[in-house]
Write an enzyme that holds these catalytic residues in place. Structure first.
Site, PDB file in Angstrom:
ATOM      1  N   HIS A   1       2.853  -1.382   0.414  1.00 26.31           N
ATOM      2  CA  HIS A   1       2.279  -2.072  -0.742  1.00 26.31           C
ATOM      3  C   HIS A   1       3.194  -1.825  -1.930  1.00 26.31           C
ATOM      4  CE1 HIS A   1      -0.373  -3.438  -3.884  1.00 26.31           C
ATOM      5  NE2 HIS A   1      -1.356  -3.672  -3.048  1.00 26.31           N
TER       6      HIS A   1
ATOM      7  N   HIS B   1      -8.984   2.560   1.525  1.00 20.71           N
ATOM      8  CA  HIS B   1      -8.055   1.572   0.977  1.00 20.71           C
ATOM      9  C   HIS B   1      -6.601   2.063   0.981  1.00 20.71           C
ATOM     10  CE1 HIS B   1      -6.086  -0.389  -2.663  1.00 20.71           C
ATOM     11  NE2 HIS B   1      -6.267  -1.377  -1.806  1.00 20.71           N
TER      12      HIS B   1
END
Length: 274
Positions: A41, A5
């Site tokens: 992100h 991830h």
């Protein structure tokens, strides 16, 4: 599939692969002209992770090309799937279409090398909402326009925003795409019920339509008991910050007879029949 991830830095590709990931997920942002610019992100992100690390998207794509190209000194045989978490929920339909065209061009130039010894991994485009479905249309159109339609065999789609499954299935029918994954999940900072995930698994197993769900995965799962729990439900992939934990559990007595890590020979667009 063990899906590492938020792998947004080059060095993290190696870090997560060393931990056992056979797939990596990275975030993709877009500039004001709807062109992919960074693997980024923003805050907030998963608990225990550092938000905000990034690379220039094309440089990152070239790096993972080397990692997934047989014969290259950096080649990693076990790394077989690249998942793009597309940060584009704010784009309109027409803007999404343009973003898809740009993404196809970048893959042709920086990953597939326009047919000259490019990367071999499968590509999963995780689109945040069915409102952005024209991203996939634009992506496919651009490949066809440039004469590289063969790469469509390597590309699949996932609508990752936890939207209504009936609505997703309707859009998939309009897209006429057979390479379908379905996600369900939430950040590791929180817990989430399993009713939608179970519905997705049921649809995968019972729906024989051409454009139905082929694979189901959940995110983000980090703790040993949770990983075991979701594997028992029958998922195809686990997105995690700790790939080594999933790999360890797959080797426990309970699972080796029914589950194993996927390889390049496993078609991610086909249902698994164990």
């Amino acid at each position: 599939w063990i899906m590492g991830h938020m792998v947004n830095k080059k060095y993290q590709v190696d870090e997560f692969a060393d931990l056992g990931a056979n797939a990596i997920e990275f975030d993709v942002t877009f500039d004001s002209n709807y062109k992919a610019d960074y693997t980024y992100h923003k805050v907030p992100c998963d608990c225990g992770r550092t938000c905000g690390r990034y690379e220039v998207f094309t440089e990152f794509l070239s790096y993972v090309k080397n990692e997934t190209t047989p014969g290259h000194p950096s080649f990693r045989e076990k790394l077989v799937l690249l998942q793009l978490d597309l940060k584009m929920s704010y784009l309109t339909e027409s803007q999404s279409n343009e973003a898809g065209k740009d993404m196809a061009k970048k893959f042709l130039n920086y990953y597939w090398n326009r047919g000259s010894n490019g990367g071999r991994a499968y590509i999963l485009l995780s689109i945040p909402s069915i409102d952005n479905y024209l991203f996939l249309t634009g992506f496919k159109q651009q490949l066809k326009t440039e004469g590289f339609e063969q790469y469509l065999d390597k590309v699949g789609v996932d609508f990752s925003g936890n939207e209504d499954l009936d609505s997703i299935v309707n859009v998939l029918g309009r897209l006429e795409d057979e390479h379908v994954w379905q996600s369900d999940g939430i950040t590791n900072c929180w817990t989430r019920g399993i009713s939608r995930l179970q519905d997705a698994i049921k649809r995968r197993d019972e729906d024989e339509s051409r454009y139905g769900i082929k694979k189901v995965y959940t995110w983000t799962v980090d703790y040993y008991p949770s990983i075991r729990y979701y594997l028992r439900l029958g998922i195809d992939g686990v997105m995690t910050n700790f790939p080594n934990r999933v790999e360890y559990i797959l080797n426990e007595e309970e699972f080796p007879g029914s589950l194993r890590m996927a390889t390049i020979d496993d078609n991610p667009w086909e249902k698994y029949v164990g």
